[in-house]
Design a protein around this motif. Sequence first.
Motif, PDB file in Angstrom:
ATOM      1  N   PHE A 105      -7.528  -9.577  -8.951  1.00 61.38           N
ATOM      2  CA  PHE A 105      -6.291  -8.880  -8.574  1.00 61.38           C
ATOM      3  C   PHE A 105      -6.658  -7.519  -7.963  1.00 61.38           C
ATOM      4  CE2 PHE A 105      -2.161 -10.523 -10.320  1.00 61.38           C
ATOM      5  CZ  PHE A 105      -2.633 -11.777 -10.648  1.00 61.38           C
ATOM      6  N   VAL A 106      -6.013  -7.169  -6.864  1.00 64.18           N
ATOM      7  CA  VAL A 106      -6.265  -5.838  -6.300  1.00 64.18           C
ATOM      8  C   VAL A 106      -5.000  -5.278  -5.648  1.00 64.18           C
ATOM      9  CG1 VAL A 106      -7.161  -6.712  -4.065  1.00 64.18           C
ATOM     10  CG2 VAL A 106      -7.809  -4.450  -4.844  1.00 64.18           C
ATOM     11  N   LYS A 107      -4.735  -4.008  -5.966  1.00 64.48           N
ATOM     12  CA  LYS A 107      -3.673  -3.306  -5.250  1.00 64.48           C
ATOM     13  C   LYS A 107      -4.354  -2.667  -4.039  1.00 64.48           C
ATOM     14  CE  LYS A 107      -0.809   0.438  -4.965  1.00 64.48           C
ATOM     15  NZ  LYS A 107      -0.571   1.804  -5.319  1.00 64.48           N
ATOM     16  N   LEU A 108      -4.002  -3.198  -2.876  1.00 62.22           N
ATOM     17  CA  LEU A 108      -4.667  -2.777  -1.644  1.00 62.22           C
ATOM     18  C   LEU A 108      -3.950  -1.571  -1.043  1.00 62.22           C
ATOM     19  CD1 LEU A 108      -6.708  -3.317   0.650  1.00 62.22           C
ATOM     20  CD2 LEU A 108      -5.026  -4.905   1.625  1.00 62.22           C
ATOM     21  N   GLU A 109      -4.715  -0.494  -0.921  1.00 61.31           N
ATOM     22  CA  GLU A 109      -4.160   0.742  -0.376  1.00 61.31           C
ATOM     23  C   GLU A 109      -5.108   1.241   0.704  1.00 61.31           C
ATOM     24  OE1 GLU A 109      -2.627   3.109  -3.871  1.00 61.31           O
ATOM     25  OE2 GLU A 109      -3.073   4.772  -2.537  1.00 61.31           O
ATOM     26  N   VAL A 110      -4.654   1.267   1.957  1.00 63.06           N
ATOM     27  CA  VAL A 110      -5.466   1.864   3.025  1.00 63.06           C
ATOM     28  C   VAL A 110      -4.591   2.947   3.662  1.00 63.06           C
ATOM     29  CG1 VAL A 110      -6.859   1.479   5.087  1.00 63.06           C
ATOM     30  CG2 VAL A 110      -6.550  -0.396   3.457  1.00 63.06           C
ATOM     31  N   ILE A 111      -4.959   4.174   3.407  1.00 61.16           N
ATOM     32  CA  ILE A 111      -4.117   5.302   3.817  1.00 61.16           C
ATOM     33  C   ILE A 111      -4.403   5.678   5.275  1.00 61.16           C
ATOM     34  CG2 ILE A 111      -3.624   7.757   3.336  1.00 61.16           C
ATOM     35  CD1 ILE A 111      -2.520   5.718   1.204  1.00 61.16           C
ATOM     36  N   GLY A 112      -3.321   6.058   5.984  1.00 60.05           N
ATOM     37  CA  GLY A 112      -3.472   6.369   7.405  1.00 60.05           C
ATOM     38  C   GLY A 112      -3.239   7.823   7.739  1.00 60.05           C
ATOM     39  N   ASP A 113      -2.716   8.586   6.784  1.00 60.75           N
ATOM     40  CA  ASP A 113      -2.330   9.955   7.113  1.00 60.75           C
ATOM     41  C   ASP A 113      -2.346  10.805   5.841  1.00 60.75           C
ATOM     42  OD1 ASP A 113      -1.002  12.195   8.324  1.00 60.75           O
ATOM     43  OD2 ASP A 113       0.886  11.444   7.520  1.00 60.75           O
ATOM     44  N   GLN A 114      -3.110  11.890   5.883  1.00 60.75           N
ATOM     45  CA  GLN A 114      -3.303  12.748   4.696  1.00 60.75           C
ATOM     46  C   GLN A 114      -2.021  13.427   4.225  1.00 60.75           C
ATOM     47  OE1 GLN A 114      -6.285  13.951   3.177  1.00 60.75           O
ATOM     48  NE2 GLN A 114      -7.938  13.568   4.629  1.00 60.75           N
ATOM     49  N   LYS A 115      -1.167  13.787   5.192  1.00 55.15           N
ATOM     50  CA  LYS A 115       0.006  14.591   4.846  1.00 55.15           C
ATOM     51  C   LYS A 115       1.064  13.759   4.126  1.00 55.15           C
ATOM     52  CE  LYS A 115       3.123  17.700   7.272  1.00 55.15           C
ATOM     53  NZ  LYS A 115       3.465  18.193   8.602  1.00 55.15           N
ATOM     54  N   THR A 116       1.316  12.566   4.642  1.00 55.50           N
ATOM     55  CA  THR A 116       2.358  11.715   4.050  1.00 55.50           C
ATOM     56  C   THR A 116       1.769  10.672   3.096  1.00 55.50           C
ATOM     57  OG1 THR A 116       2.159  10.134   5.856  1.00 55.50           O
ATOM     58  CG2 THR A 116       3.817  11.884   6.108  1.00 55.50           C
ATOM     59  N   LEU A 117       0.459  10.481   3.182  1.00 53.77           N
ATOM     60  CA  LEU A 117      -0.223   9.390   2.468  1.00 53.77           C
ATOM     61  C   LEU A 117       0.421   8.037   2.769  1.00 53.77           C
ATOM     62  CD1 LEU A 117      -1.080  11.006  -1.012  1.00 53.77           C
ATOM     63  CD2 LEU A 117      -2.561  10.755   0.984  1.00 53.77           C
ATOM     64  N   TYR A 118       1.000   7.941   3.955  1.00 55.38           N
ATOM     65  CA  TYR A 118       1.541   6.645   4.379  1.00 55.38           C
ATOM     66  C   TYR A 118       0.389   5.667   4.604  1.00 55.38           C
ATOM     67  CZ  TYR A 118       6.559   7.091   5.115  1.00 55.38           C
ATOM     68  OH  TYR A 118       7.901   7.177   4.926  1.00 55.38           O
ATOM     69  N   PRO A 119       0.641   4.393   4.309  1.00 52.66           N
ATOM     70  CA  PRO A 119      -0.421   3.416   4.552  1.00 52.66           C
ATOM     71  C   PRO A 119      -0.600   3.129   6.042  1.00 52.66           C
ATOM     72  CG  PRO A 119       1.560   2.346   3.705  1.00 52.66           C
ATOM     73  CD  PRO A 119       1.840   3.817   3.682  1.00 52.66           C
ATOM     74  N   ASP A 120      -1.843   2.834   6.424  1.00 56.00           N
ATOM     75  CA  ASP A 120      -2.144   2.396   7.791  1.00 56.00           C
ATOM     76  C   ASP A 120      -1.958   0.872   7.801  1.00 56.00           C
ATOM     77  OD1 ASP A 120      -3.471   1.339  10.029  1.00 56.00           O
ATOM     78  OD2 ASP A 120      -4.850   3.048  10.125  1.00 56.00           O
ATOM     79  N   MET A 121      -0.869   0.431   8.414  1.00 58.30           N
ATOM     80  CA  MET A 121      -0.520  -0.990   8.332  1.00 58.30           C
ATOM     81  C   MET A 121      -1.496  -1.895   9.065  1.00 58.30           C
ATOM     82  SD  MET A 121       2.198  -1.584   6.441  1.00 58.30           S
ATOM     83  CE  MET A 121       0.951  -0.890   5.460  1.00 58.30           C
ATOM     84  N   VAL A 122      -2.102  -1.387  10.147  1.00 54.93           N
ATOM     85  CA  VAL A 122      -3.053  -2.211  10.904  1.00 54.93           C
ATOM     86  C   VAL A 122      -4.291  -2.469  10.043  1.00 54.93           C
ATOM     87  CG1 VAL A 122      -4.487  -2.308  12.978  1.00 54.93           C
ATOM     88  CG2 VAL A 122      -2.184  -1.335  13.107  1.00 54.93           C
ATOM     89  N   GLU A 123      -4.819  -1.390   9.465  1.00 57.73           N
ATOM     90  CA  GLU A 123      -6.016  -1.524   8.623  1.00 57.73           C
ATOM     91  C   GLU A 123      -5.701  -2.291   7.332  1.00 57.73           C
ATOM     92  OE1 GLU A 123      -9.415  -0.310   9.291  1.00 57.73           O
ATOM     93  OE2 GLU A 123      -8.409  -0.523  11.215  1.00 57.73           O
ATOM     94  N   THR A 124      -4.518  -2.075   6.793  1.00 51.35           N
ATOM     95  CA  THR A 124      -4.151  -2.764   5.538  1.00 51.35           C
ATOM     96  C   THR A 124      -4.065  -4.266   5.783  1.00 51.35           C
ATOM     97  OG1 THR A 124      -2.868  -0.807   4.871  1.00 51.35           O
ATOM     98  CG2 THR A 124      -2.516  -2.799   3.589  1.00 51.35           C
TER      99      THR A 124
END
Length: 266
Positions: A105-124
Amino acid sequence: MIDAQQLLKDDKLVIGDKEFSSRLIVGSGKYKDFEETAKATEASGAEMITVAVRRVNITDPDKPNLLDYIDTSKVMILPNTAGCYTAEEAVLTAKLAREALGHGFVKLEVIGDQKTLYPDMVETLKAAEILVKEGFTVLPYITDDPVMAKKFEDIGCAAVMPLAAPIGSGLGLQNPYNILFIKEAVSVPVIVDAGIGTASDASVVMELGVDGVLMNTAIAQAKDPIKMAVAMKHAVIAGRLAYLAGRIPKKMYASASSPVEGIIGR
Ligand SMILES: CC(=O)[C@@H](O)[C@H](O)COP(=O)(O)O
């Protein structure tokens, strides 16, 4: 006596091959120490705690280790890839976690932006594709976008975890309609992750009919994390019960609480 436990006894959260009675998943960061993490987790009734494997020690027995504090026979450790900014980093982190914990099991988190910590959907999405192919049970942290949520379901993710608001913001649910669209778009569990500020926020998301909620900051950074953990436990249960009970439709005008028929003089 009718109580929540009895009413919800058959209402399970099923993710992959695992079944959970609690719909609350907690985080493990931002606590004073591991003892407080463990106490708050127990108080929350959560059966899953997510751990940033790049930040929290779960492998080195010579250093303070979270696994010495959590009863893993009752609470499953859900590793997450927090701190990863590329698919490659996330895949590597997930593999290390699987080796250390013995489950996929893994919670996959690939962050795209330091300020919002929004995920980078392409990389995720890229990482999710690789991990699913390698047999992982993948729970991706995503933006609240129903089109993307469907793509993650289509490639074989076991759940989707759209954000309520930015991580650590405590802003509560910002876009209830997008969460409803996601719930309509996918049939895997929808776990709202991040941005919860207080108990009413948790109830609000659960009342929408989502399958669960993940939170960290609201409990860990509360003045009294143990009290907040208990509040969150009840808020999630209350929201779930209210959803299952079915809310009354909103009306513009009043309707009397007592029937008018039979009133003397009518
Ligand atoms: C703990 C975790 O996995 C994160 O996604 C995040 O920290 C949760 O967000 P909040 O801290 O806003 O609850």
